[in-house]
Motif scaffolding. Structure first.
Motif, mmCIF file in Angstrom:
data_model
loop_
_atom_site.group_PDB
_atom_site.id
_atom_site.type_symbol
_atom_site.label_atom_id
_atom_site.label_comp_id
_atom_site.label_asym_id
_atom_site.label_seq_id
_atom_site.Cartn_x
_atom_site.Cartn_y
_atom_site.Cartn_z
ATOM 1 N N GLN A 86 0.837 -1.196 0.000
ATOM 2 C CA GLN A 86 0.000 0.000 0.000
ATOM 3 C C GLN A 86 0.870 1.244 0.000
ATOM 4 N N LEU A 87 0.598 2.122 -0.955
ATOM 5 C CA LEU A 87 1.386 3.342 -1.104
ATOM 6 C C LEU A 87 0.634 4.541 -0.534
ATOM 7 N N VAL A 88 1.395 5.435 0.103
ATOM 8 C CA VAL A 88 0.802 6.628 0.714
ATOM 9 C C VAL A 88 1.649 7.850 0.377
ATOM 10 N N VAL A 89 0.979 8.922 -0.076
ATOM 11 C CA VAL A 89 1.661 10.184 -0.316
ATOM 12 C C VAL A 89 1.898 10.864 1.034
ATOM 13 N N PRO A 90 3.090 11.397 1.281
ATOM 14 C CA PRO A 90 3.343 12.031 2.575
ATOM 15 C C PRO A 90 2.471 13.259 2.782
ATOM 16 N N ASN A 91 2.288 13.647 4.037
ATOM 17 C CA ASN A 91 1.517 14.838 4.367
ATOM 18 C C ASN A 91 2.243 15.582 5.480
ATOM 19 N N PRO A 92 1.897 16.842 5.715
ATOM 20 C CA PRO A 92 2.649 17.648 6.697
ATOM 21 C C PRO A 92 2.250 17.387 8.149
ATOM 22 N N THR A 110 6.673 0.297 16.569
ATOM 23 C CA THR A 110 5.995 1.458 17.147
ATOM 24 C C THR A 110 6.959 2.632 17.303
ATOM 25 N N ALA A 111 6.548 3.800 16.780
ATOM 26 C CA ALA A 111 7.399 4.995 16.846
ATOM 27 C C ALA A 111 6.613 6.199 16.345
ATOM 28 N N CYS A 112 7.233 7.377 16.452
ATOM 29 C CA CYS A 112 6.667 8.612 15.912
ATOM 30 C C CYS A 112 7.437 8.966 14.647
ATOM 31 N N PHE A 113 6.710 9.321 13.589
ATOM 32 C CA PHE A 113 7.333 9.564 12.298
ATOM 33 C C PHE A 113 7.022 10.980 11.802
ATOM 34 N N ALA A 114 8.061 11.716 11.465
ATOM 35 C CA ALA A 114 7.909 13.068 10.930
ATOM 36 C C ALA A 114 7.492 13.005 9.468
ATOM 37 N N PRO A 115 6.981 14.105 8.907
ATOM 38 C CA PRO A 115 6.603 14.124 7.496
ATOM 39 C C PRO A 115 7.780 13.783 6.589
ATOM 40 N N GLY A 116 7.500 13.024 5.546
ATOM 41 C CA GLY A 116 8.524 12.696 4.559
ATOM 42 C C GLY A 116 8.319 13.508 3.295
#
Length: 273
Positions: free
Chosen positions: A55-61, A72-78
């Motif tokens: 499954q592909l996802v476009v990054p968001n802010p 499990t973790a926190c992920f910043a915008p790519g």
């Protein structure tokens, strides 16, 4: 009790095909957390005996806190589309923070998190393993949301006026397709360009220019996915591109394919490889 919220794809590519492979639900946060959290999202799938599905996802802010076994973790915008391989049976729970809504929890520039996940113990009074047991072990989605809210409320920071401002800017970018230049944003909000760039570096993690680009490309992919547009030249013009070559270049840099190739893939109901 949590409230499910109907939403468009919000960057999930090939949503028409994806709904055959997984179930995606979004839940609104409580009033106490609505300043910080945009929504909670839960993905479930059962592909037992079937091929794995990328499954592909476009990054968001937005920063996402993702609860997934062993990851499990926190992920910043790519800045590029990312793929999540769904295989066997599973469930992932996520907290999608508003643009700027995560910064008050850590008080460090979100741009510094780019490319390196942040351990949840830096945000909540729990380790990744504890969250996986506490959240994913709940009997239903409402209980998952309530448990996560209890963790967030225990570490709730003060509301931040700068975060409110940043969120207003991002919302304006999302709502106004004719807003294509950072200078226009600065004029509208009466803010100096360098100040705006500094705020986005600190609170969002990506530049205002990049947020504009991501918003337009997400709109483009969603229009193609839902069959709303068959004329790519017209689509590029509606999104504020005066040069189709620029549109093609931007689309490919983020999505990984040209708009034409992506359209053919959607028509064939095939995931992008």
């Amino acid at each position: 009790m949590s409230t499910q919220i109907p939403k468009p794809s919000l960057g999930v590519l090939h949503m028409q095909e994806g709904v055959k492979k997984f179930q995606l639900n979004r839940h609104a946060p409580s009033a106490e957390l609505a300043f910080f959290v945009k929504h909670y999202w839960i993905v479930r799938w059962d592909l037992t005996g079937e091929e794995a599905y990328p499954q592909l996802v476009v990054p968001n802010p937005c920063v996402n806190l993702v609860v997934e076994p062993g990851r499990t973790a926190c992920f910043a915008p790519g800045k590029t589309t990312y793929s999540h391989l769904l295989q066997g049976q599973g469930c992932v729970f996520g907290v999608k923070f508003h643009p700027g809504g995560f910064y008050p929890f850590i008080k460090q520039p979100i741009s510094e998190l780019s490319g390196r996940p942040l351990g949840v113990e830096m945000v909540l009074s729990a380790s990744g393993e504890e969250l996986e047991t506490a959240i994913l072990g709940q009997p239903d989605e409402g209980a998952m949301v309530e448990r996560m809210e209890s963790y967030l409320q225990a570490r709730l920071p003060m509301q931040d006026a700068q975060a409110t401002f940043v969120q207003q800017v991002v919302e304006r970018i999302s709502e106004d397709r004719e807003l294509t230049k950072v200078d226009t944003i600065c004029h509208y909000f009466k803010v100096h360009k360098r100040t705006l760039q500094r705020l986005f570096d600190q609170y969002v993690g990506v530049s205002p220019k990049w947020v504009i680009r991501l918003s337009r490309l997400q709109n483009a992919a969603e229009a193609i996915d839902t069959g709303q547009h068959h004329d790519l030249l017209q689509l590029s013009m509606e999104l504020g591109y005066h040069d189709q070559a620029h549109f093609i270049k931007d689309f490919k840099s983020v999505v990984g394919q040209t708009p034409d190739a992506y359209t053919r893939a959607v028509a064939g109901s095939a995931p992008v490889s």
